[in-house]
Design an enzyme around this catalytic site. Structure first.
Site, PDB file in Angstrom:
ATOM      1  N   GLN A 132       0.964  -1.039  -0.109  1.00 43.71           N
ATOM      2  CA  GLN A 132      -0.068   0.148  -0.289  1.00 43.71           C
ATOM      3  C   GLN A 132       0.934   0.677  -0.044  1.00 43.71           C
ATOM      4  O   GLN A 132       0.489   2.234   0.038  1.00 43.71           O
ATOM      5  CB  GLN A 132      -0.826   0.519   1.369  1.00 43.71           C
ATOM      6  CG  GLN A 132      -1.623  -0.948   1.673  1.00 43.71           C
ATOM      7  CD  GLN A 132      -2.845  -1.458   2.994  1.00 43.71           C
ATOM      8  OE1 GLN A 132      -1.920  -1.972   3.670  1.00 43.71           O
ATOM      9  NE2 GLN A 132      -3.154  -0.504   2.340  1.00 43.71           N
ATOM     10  N   ASN A 133       2.471   1.057   0.273  1.00 42.10           N
ATOM     11  CA  ASN A 133       2.973   1.927   0.359  1.00 42.10           C
ATOM     12  C   ASN A 133       3.518   2.565  -0.906  1.00 42.10           C
ATOM     13  O   ASN A 133       3.514   1.967  -2.356  1.00 42.10           O
ATOM     14  CB  ASN A 133       4.376   2.239   0.779  1.00 42.10           C
ATOM     15  CG  ASN A 133       3.877   1.073   2.408  1.00 42.10           C
ATOM     16  OD1 ASN A 133       2.262   1.440   3.267  1.00 42.10           O
ATOM     17  ND2 ASN A 133       5.049   0.713   3.267  1.00 42.10           N
ATOM     18  N   HIS A 150      -1.455   0.865  -4.386  1.00 43.70           N
ATOM     19  CA  HIS A 150      -1.572   2.324  -4.563  1.00 43.70           C
ATOM     20  C   HIS A 150      -0.972   3.589  -5.772  1.00 43.70           C
ATOM     21  O   HIS A 150      -1.181   4.580  -4.935  1.00 43.70           O
ATOM     22  CB  HIS A 150      -2.118   3.301  -3.113  1.00 43.70           C
ATOM     23  CG  HIS A 150      -2.838   2.855  -2.625  1.00 43.70           C
ATOM     24  ND1 HIS A 150      -2.958   2.467  -1.033  1.00 43.70           N
ATOM     25  CD2 HIS A 150      -3.719   1.933  -2.989  1.00 43.70           C
ATOM     26  CE1 HIS A 150      -3.867   1.829  -0.709  1.00 43.70           C
ATOM     27  NE2 HIS A 150      -4.349   1.360  -1.440  1.00 43.70           N
ATOM     28  N   CYS A 161      -2.097  14.377 -21.678  1.00 44.07           N
ATOM     29  CA  CYS A 161      -1.618  13.369 -21.988  1.00 44.07           C
ATOM     30  C   CYS A 161      -0.986  12.210 -22.434  1.00 44.07           C
ATOM     31  O   CYS A 161      -1.201  11.102 -22.859  1.00 44.07           O
ATOM     32  CB  CYS A 161      -0.809  14.175 -23.087  1.00 44.07           C
ATOM     33  SG  CYS A 161       0.888  14.644 -22.770  1.00 44.07           S
ATOM     34  N   CYS A 212       2.022  19.451 -23.549  1.00 44.91           N
ATOM     35  CA  CYS A 212       0.647  19.569 -23.548  1.00 44.91           C
ATOM     36  C   CYS A 212       0.634  20.465 -23.267  1.00 44.91           C
ATOM     37  O   CYS A 212      -0.493  21.949 -23.177  1.00 44.91           O
ATOM     38  CB  CYS A 212      -0.182  18.336 -23.127  1.00 44.91           C
ATOM     39  SG  CYS A 212      -0.544  18.253 -21.924  1.00 44.91           S
ATOM     40  N   SER A 251      -2.924  -1.715   9.129  1.00 45.67           N
ATOM     41  CA  SER A 251      -4.644  -1.609   9.606  1.00 45.67           C
ATOM     42  C   SER A 251      -6.003  -2.645   8.826  1.00 45.67           C
ATOM     43  O   SER A 251      -6.828  -2.764   9.314  1.00 45.67           O
ATOM     44  CB  SER A 251      -5.193   0.055  10.145  1.00 45.67           C
ATOM     45  OG  SER A 251      -5.562   0.471   9.689  1.00 45.67           O
ATOM     46  N   ASN A 275       0.889  -6.436  13.440  1.00 49.00           N
ATOM     47  CA  ASN A 275       0.808  -5.476  13.149  1.00 49.00           C
ATOM     48  C   ASN A 275       0.889  -5.318  14.835  1.00 49.00           C
ATOM     49  O   ASN A 275      -0.215  -6.010  15.268  1.00 49.00           O
ATOM     50  CB  ASN A 275      -0.576  -5.353  12.444  1.00 49.00           C
ATOM     51  CG  ASN A 275      -0.583  -3.846  12.624  1.00 49.00           C
ATOM     52  OD1 ASN A 275       0.404  -3.018  11.031  1.00 49.00           O
ATOM     53  ND2 ASN A 275      -1.869  -2.621  12.773  1.00 49.00           N
ATOM     54  N   GLY A 277      -0.746  -2.749  16.293  1.00 49.60           N
ATOM     55  CA  GLY A 277      -2.008  -1.932  16.739  1.00 49.60           C
ATOM     56  C   GLY A 277      -3.183  -2.668  15.820  1.00 49.60           C
ATOM     57  O   GLY A 277      -3.100  -3.841  15.336  1.00 49.60           O
ATOM     58  N   CYS A 293       6.951  -5.246  13.346  1.00 51.75           N
ATOM     59  CA  CYS A 293       7.504  -6.516  11.964  1.00 51.75           C
ATOM     60  C   CYS A 293       9.649  -6.197  12.111  1.00 51.75           C
ATOM     61  O   CYS A 293       9.988  -7.170  11.363  1.00 51.75           O
ATOM     62  CB  CYS A 293       6.986  -6.419  10.906  1.00 51.75           C
ATOM     63  SG  CYS A 293       5.640  -6.105  10.330  1.00 51.75           S
TER      64      CYS A 293
END
Length: 301
Positions: A132-133, A150, A161, A212, A251, A275, A277, A293
């Protein structure tokens, strides 16, 4: 070697940043044996990583108690539609990103990134890493098969363009058009930007496309935008072909990550979470280890 002695050796030779690491339990022998058994029984594992694995590299996450950006201040991330429709929003985003980039881009992988790389390239346990980083740290550590769910802060795209640019090139372009714009970097966010005084923002000229003159946007999935379908399909294909899912430092609050867990459970994959939390899937999975981790993975791989 006893795990306590091994842990001391690791801490001695691999420094890490504690500024953005939330309070956490110490690793126990049971934790090590449990995770070691999970990894040992996996032949083709998909690893899903979140912002929690990069905190030891000096990049804060969003949601951790006391140290996450949402917990420490009233931080509102940029929304996709706002970025596309508002010059002021783009001006603010690029000004902050410009100041934060030198520090953000110099962040280096930590024990977790290198351990994941070893699981992939040395132990042949990982089929693909889905992160996700947007910080590029998996690639810096040497991982080969990585899907940036992401996107990446290291790439910039034209909304008109579709031209693509290296973020380093855009930094030089911004430096040329804003020669007198200087601020202290302050606290870096997970996507690389920082806080800047409102008075200074009106002076900043955001970048435009060389081809452009169109709007330039980091190749990042902003809030309100969707993960590209080919990327989702690639993740699902690897998940279905594998036998297990290991979640590290997430999370799972964002649905694009949570649905990977749901898909794994629907297809009877073995699932484990490491994890500090709570996570959105704690009540769904059989194995959850609440430790750092970067402390437990090097003891195994």
């Amino acid at each position: 070697m006893h795990f306590k002695l091994l842990n001391k050796v690791i801490q001695r030779y691999h420094s890490f940043s504690v500024q953005f690491v939330p309070k956490h339990n110490s690793v126990s022998e049971k934790d090590i044996e449990t995770l070691k058994e999970f990894i040992g029984n996996s032949q083709k594992m998909l690893v899903l990583t979140g912002a929690g694995i990069s905190t030891e590299s000096g990049i804060p996450d969003y949601r951790s108690a006391d140290v996450g950006l949402y917990d420490r201040r009233n931080y509102k991330p940029v929304k996709h539609q706002e970025f596309c429709s508002s010059f002021q929003i783009r001006q603010r985003y690029w000004a902050r990103n410009y100041i934060g980039w030198p520090s953000f881009s110099q962040r280096q992988p930590n024990n977790t990134h290198y351990s994941i790389k070893n699981l992939e390239t040395v132990h042949n346990k990982i089929s693909i890493v889905v992160t996700q980083n947007v910080d590029n740290l998996h690639f810096k550590a040497g991982s080969k098969e990585v899907v940036e769910l992401h996107g990446s802060a290291y790439r910039v795209m034209c909304l008109g363009c579709k031209s693509n640019y290296d973020r380093g090139y855009i930094q030089e372009k911004l430096k040329d058009t804003n020669p007198n714009f200087k601020e202290d970097s302050g606290i870096i966010r997970p996507d690389g930007d920082v806080e800047i005084s409102t008075e200074r923002l009106s002076e900043f000229l955001p970048p435009t496309c060389d081809n452009c003159g169109g709007i330039l946007k980091p190749d990042i999935v902003f809030f309100g935008d969707n993960v590209p379908r080919p990327r989702v399909n690639l993740v699902n294909e690897n998940l279905l072909e594998g036998d297990s899912l290991l979640i590290l430092g997430s999370s799972l609050t964002v649905f694009s990550a949570y649905r990977i867990v749901l898909k794994a459970l629907e297809t009877n994959k073995n699932v484990a979470i490491v994890n500090i939390g709570p996570t959105r899937a704690d009540e769904l999975v059989k194995l959850k280890i609440r430790v750092r981790c970067g402390e437990i993975l090097p003891l195994i791989c």
